[in-house]
Each structure stands twice: as C-alpha cells, then as structure tokens.
Motif scaffolding. Structure first.
Motif, PDB file in Angstrom:
ATOM      1  N   THR A  91     -64.703  11.294  87.802  1.00 43.93           N
ATOM      2  CA  THR A  91     -64.985   9.879  87.544  1.00 43.93           C
ATOM      3  C   THR A  91     -66.429   9.535  87.880  1.00 43.93           C
ATOM      4  O   THR A  91     -67.103   8.819  87.117  1.00 43.93           O
ATOM      5  CB  THR A  91     -64.026   8.991  88.359  1.00 43.93           C
ATOM      6  OG1 THR A  91     -62.672   9.293  87.999  1.00 43.93           O
ATOM      7  CG2 THR A  91     -64.289   7.517  88.089  1.00 43.93           C
ATOM      8  N   SER A 202     -66.127  -1.181  86.855  1.00 43.25           N
ATOM      9  CA  SER A 202     -64.792  -1.046  87.436  1.00 43.25           C
ATOM     10  C   SER A 202     -63.780  -0.668  86.376  1.00 43.25           C
ATOM     11  O   SER A 202     -62.924   0.197  86.585  1.00 43.25           O
ATOM     12  CB  SER A 202     -64.380  -2.363  88.104  1.00 43.25           C
ATOM     13  OG  SER A 202     -65.274  -2.714  89.133  1.00 43.25           O
ATOM     14  N   LEU A 206     -61.939   2.915  85.989  1.00 43.04           N
ATOM     15  CA  LEU A 206     -60.485   3.024  85.984  1.00 43.04           C
ATOM     16  C   LEU A 206     -60.005   3.839  84.791  1.00 43.04           C
ATOM     17  O   LEU A 206     -59.099   4.671  84.909  1.00 43.04           O
ATOM     18  CB  LEU A 206     -59.861   1.628  85.961  1.00 43.04           C
ATOM     19  CG  LEU A 206     -58.327   1.583  85.962  1.00 43.04           C
ATOM     20  CD1 LEU A 206     -57.775   2.190  87.238  1.00 43.04           C
ATOM     21  CD2 LEU A 206     -57.832   0.154  85.794  1.00 43.04           C
ATOM     22  N   ILE A 273     -52.475   5.649  91.378  1.00 42.87           N
ATOM     23  CA  ILE A 273     -52.983   4.720  90.382  1.00 42.87           C
ATOM     24  C   ILE A 273     -52.453   3.316  90.641  1.00 42.87           C
ATOM     25  O   ILE A 273     -53.178   2.319  90.473  1.00 42.87           O
ATOM     26  CB  ILE A 273     -52.597   5.193  88.970  1.00 42.87           C
ATOM     27  CG1 ILE A 273     -53.222   6.554  88.688  1.00 42.87           C
ATOM     28  CG2 ILE A 273     -53.044   4.189  87.920  1.00 42.87           C
ATOM     29  CD1 ILE A 273     -54.734   6.561  88.747  1.00 42.87           C
ATOM     30  N   ILE A 276     -54.604   1.815  93.392  1.00 48.14           N
ATOM     31  CA  ILE A 276     -55.985   1.493  93.015  1.00 48.14           C
ATOM     32  C   ILE A 276     -56.050   0.306  92.065  1.00 48.14           C
ATOM     33  O   ILE A 276     -56.936  -0.540  92.167  1.00 48.14           O
ATOM     34  CB  ILE A 276     -56.659   2.734  92.385  1.00 48.14           C
ATOM     35  CG1 ILE A 276     -56.817   3.837  93.422  1.00 48.14           C
ATOM     36  CG2 ILE A 276     -58.020   2.377  91.787  1.00 48.14           C
ATOM     37  CD1 ILE A 276     -57.317   5.146  92.839  1.00 48.14           C
ATOM     38  N   TYR A 277     -55.100   0.212  91.141  1.00 49.82           N
ATOM     39  CA  TYR A 277     -55.194  -0.781  90.068  1.00 49.82           C
ATOM     40  C   TYR A 277     -55.319  -2.221  90.564  1.00 49.82           C
ATOM     41  O   TYR A 277     -56.137  -2.977  90.023  1.00 49.82           O
ATOM     42  CB  TYR A 277     -54.001  -0.653  89.136  1.00 49.82           C
ATOM     43  CG  TYR A 277     -54.033  -1.653  88.008  1.00 49.82           C
ATOM     44  CD1 TYR A 277     -54.885  -1.477  86.919  1.00 49.82           C
ATOM     45  CD2 TYR A 277     -53.241  -2.796  88.033  1.00 49.82           C
ATOM     46  CE1 TYR A 277     -54.932  -2.388  85.888  1.00 49.82           C
ATOM     47  CE2 TYR A 277     -53.277  -3.717  87.008  1.00 49.82           C
ATOM     48  CZ  TYR A 277     -54.124  -3.505  85.944  1.00 49.82           C
ATOM     49  OH  TYR A 277     -54.175  -4.417  84.931  1.00 49.82           O
ATOM     50  N   LEU A 280     -58.818  -3.432  91.128  1.00 51.89           N
ATOM     51  CA  LEU A 280     -59.698  -3.515  89.961  1.00 51.89           C
ATOM     52  C   LEU A 280     -59.177  -4.464  88.895  1.00 51.89           C
ATOM     53  O   LEU A 280     -59.873  -4.735  87.918  1.00 51.89           O
ATOM     54  CB  LEU A 280     -59.872  -2.116  89.338  1.00 51.89           C
ATOM     55  CG  LEU A 280     -60.421  -1.026  90.264  1.00 51.89           C
ATOM     56  CD1 LEU A 280     -60.483   0.299  89.525  1.00 51.89           C
ATOM     57  CD2 LEU A 280     -61.799  -1.401  90.787  1.00 51.89           C
ATOM     58  N   GLN A 281     -57.963  -4.999  89.083  1.00 51.73           N
ATOM     59  CA  GLN A 281     -57.333  -5.794  88.041  1.00 51.73           C
ATOM     60  C   GLN A 281     -58.118  -7.059  87.720  1.00 51.73           C
ATOM     61  O   GLN A 281     -58.201  -7.471  86.562  1.00 51.73           O
ATOM     62  CB  GLN A 281     -55.909  -6.146  88.474  1.00 51.73           C
ATOM     63  CG  GLN A 281     -55.064  -6.787  87.391  1.00 51.73           C
ATOM     64  CD  GLN A 281     -55.171  -8.293  87.365  1.00 51.73           C
ATOM     65  OE1 GLN A 281     -55.550  -8.894  88.368  1.00 51.73           O
ATOM     66  NE2 GLN A 281     -54.854  -8.900  86.241  1.00 51.73           N
TER      67      GLN A 281
END
Length: 295
Positions: A91, A202, A206, A273, A276-277, A280-281
């Motif tokens: 990433t 971001s 992702l 995931i 983390i999501y 960043l949402q």
C-alpha cells in the motif's frame, strides 16, 4: 391518507415507512446473521458444534481453542505475517508511485503527460493476460519471492486517474505561491499538495490495502513455497477447498473441530479490514466524488 411535506419534499405515510423499515431490517439480517454465525461457530464449544452440524448462531459458552491453535506458530500465523507485510508495504509503495505519476500527469508543463496518460488509459481497457504476465514475472526473477505479490499489481490505472483528477482541481494559486517562495516541484508536492489530499489518499490507500489483503491469485500463480503463502491463499486452500488442517500445519497437538478452525480463519481474514474501514469512512465519499466527478 395525508402526506407530510418537509422542506418542500413529500414524505411517505406511516404504512409505507414501516414497510421500508421492515425491508431494510430483512436485508440487514441477511448480511449480519451469516457473519454472526461465523463468529459464533469459531468460539462455540466442541460438543455444540458437533450437535448443530457445523454452524452455531448462539454459543452456549465461549471457547477460544480454535484461535489458540491458529496462532500457535503454524501455517496460519506465518500467512498472517505475510499478508500484513504485503498489505502495509504494498500500500505504501503503490500510494507513493501512484501519487507521483498522477501529479506529473496533472502538471500542464509536463510535455510527455498526454502520451503517458494514453498508455495508462490503454492499460485500463486491455489486460496483458495471465501467460504474458507470468512470463514477465519469471523473466525478472520474482517467482517464489514475496515481491511477486506486490510489484505486478503496484499501480492501478483507475486509482491514478482518480488522483490525477483530484490534483488537477487543486487551486493553481497555492502551487504558484509555493514556486514564488522558491519551492521546487518535489517540495511543492510534499508540503503543499499531499496535506491537501488527505481525503483522496485515504480512499485510494483503502482501495490498495483491500486489494493486497484479499489477493490470492498472484500467490497461486507465482509462489510454490507454502511458507510465502498469504492468508487468503490459506483461506482458499483450507476453507473453500475443505482441506483438513492437521497438527503439522497448525503447530499444536490439540485440534478443535475443523468447522471451528475454518470459521476462525474467516474471522481473522475479515476483521482487519473491518477495523480499518471506520477510520477512513468519513473520507470515502468526499475523496471519490472529488477525484472522479470534478474536472
């Protein structure tokens, strides 16, 4: 039946609103119940798993034996470290290369920008195919190397196009003022452009992270050494193909039921995931719309 009007928009009556709520509840249940079943089966006691035929929705007690066996130092533990390395390093490298390429293509002064952009767009329409890609990876000596999971998919043409559109819509006055103050292109990009691009970075980060985390086909093609397998290939081998995990693979003599082990592998592959999501949402919609719609 009267209809309310809120800010000039007619609102449906109570029966329709209740119907929509029930439909939404059913769809939520269809999504949540299988996930709850996976988690419950992974922590359910052995006797209840055997009695229920391999799927438990409400465990009578909590038993973490499946997770203890997974993290005992066997193939799953090793695959988890491989996946973390590939996801983090891949990433970072993909974001770095994609941002540099997109920023160069967004600069009007870059004379080779148009032909390079056409090449990028061409790669979105026409894939090189499995055999030519395999021969290329073999030719550069990446077979049975962990870098075979990163280098061939390092740049996504779609992500580069989104980043380029975002960079093109940044105010020119900001970059011009940086140049007046004596900043070069690299300094302007590092200290001016990147801090203003947190939302789109971001989102693209992702995208890359999910792609690296879920990738298994590259490992299936390029890796013969099982010690280099990522978690998703282990998931495919021991869960989807229903291959039995024994003491040699798990590194422990006490083996929980195979159904419990398989569900635990699923949870381990999904949870990172999901964790983390949410962070960043809030950038997701803003970054995609700004990069893809404007310009």
């Amino acid at each position: 039946m009267s209809t309310k009007i809120v800010q000039g928009v007619p609102m449906p009556g109570w029966p329709m609103r209740i119907f929509k709520g029930l439909v939404l509840l059913v769809f939520c249940a269809v999504v949540i119940i299988p996930f709850v079943g996976v988690i419950s089966t992974s922590v359910a006691p052995n006797k209840q798993i055997n009695e229920s035929g391999g799927l438990v929705l409400l465990p009578k007690s909590v038993n973490f034996a499946a997770y203890e066996s997974l993290f005992a130092g066997g193939v799953v533990t090793q695959a988890l470290f491989v996946s973390i390395f590939v996801t983090v390093v891949g990433t970072l490298l993909s974001l770095t290369v994609s941002c540099l390429l997109a920023y160069a293509l967004a600069r009007p002064a870059f004379t080779a920008g148009r032909p390079i952009l056409l090449i990028v767009l061409f790669s979105m329409l026409f894939s090189p195919g499995i055999i030519p890609t395999y021969l290329t990876v073999k030719g550069v000596g990446l077979l049975d190397s962990i870098w075979a999971l990163i280098v061939p998919t390092m740049i996504s043409a779609f992500n580069v196009v989104v980043l380029r559109a975002f960079f093109m819509n940044l105010p020119n006055e900001i970059t011009e003022s940086a140049r007046i103050d004596g900043a070069g292109e690299l300094k302007t990009f590092t200290y001016i452009v990147l801090p203003l691009s947190k939302a789109v970075l971001s989102v693209i980060g992702l995208f890359y992270a999910v792609a690296y985390w879920n990738a298994f086909f590259s490992a299936l093609l390029y890796l013969n050494d099982s010690k280099l397998w990522p978690l998703q290939l282990v998931l495919r081998t021991y869960v989807i193909n229903d291959t039995q995990l024994g003491s040699a693979e798990l590194g422990t003599e006490l083996l929980p039921p195979q159904a419990s082990i398989q569900m635990a592998i699923l949870v381990v592959s999904i949870v990172p995931i999901l964790v983390i999501y949410p962070f960043l949402q809030r950038h997701f919609a803003k970054g995609v719309l700004t990069g893809a719609v404007k310009g």
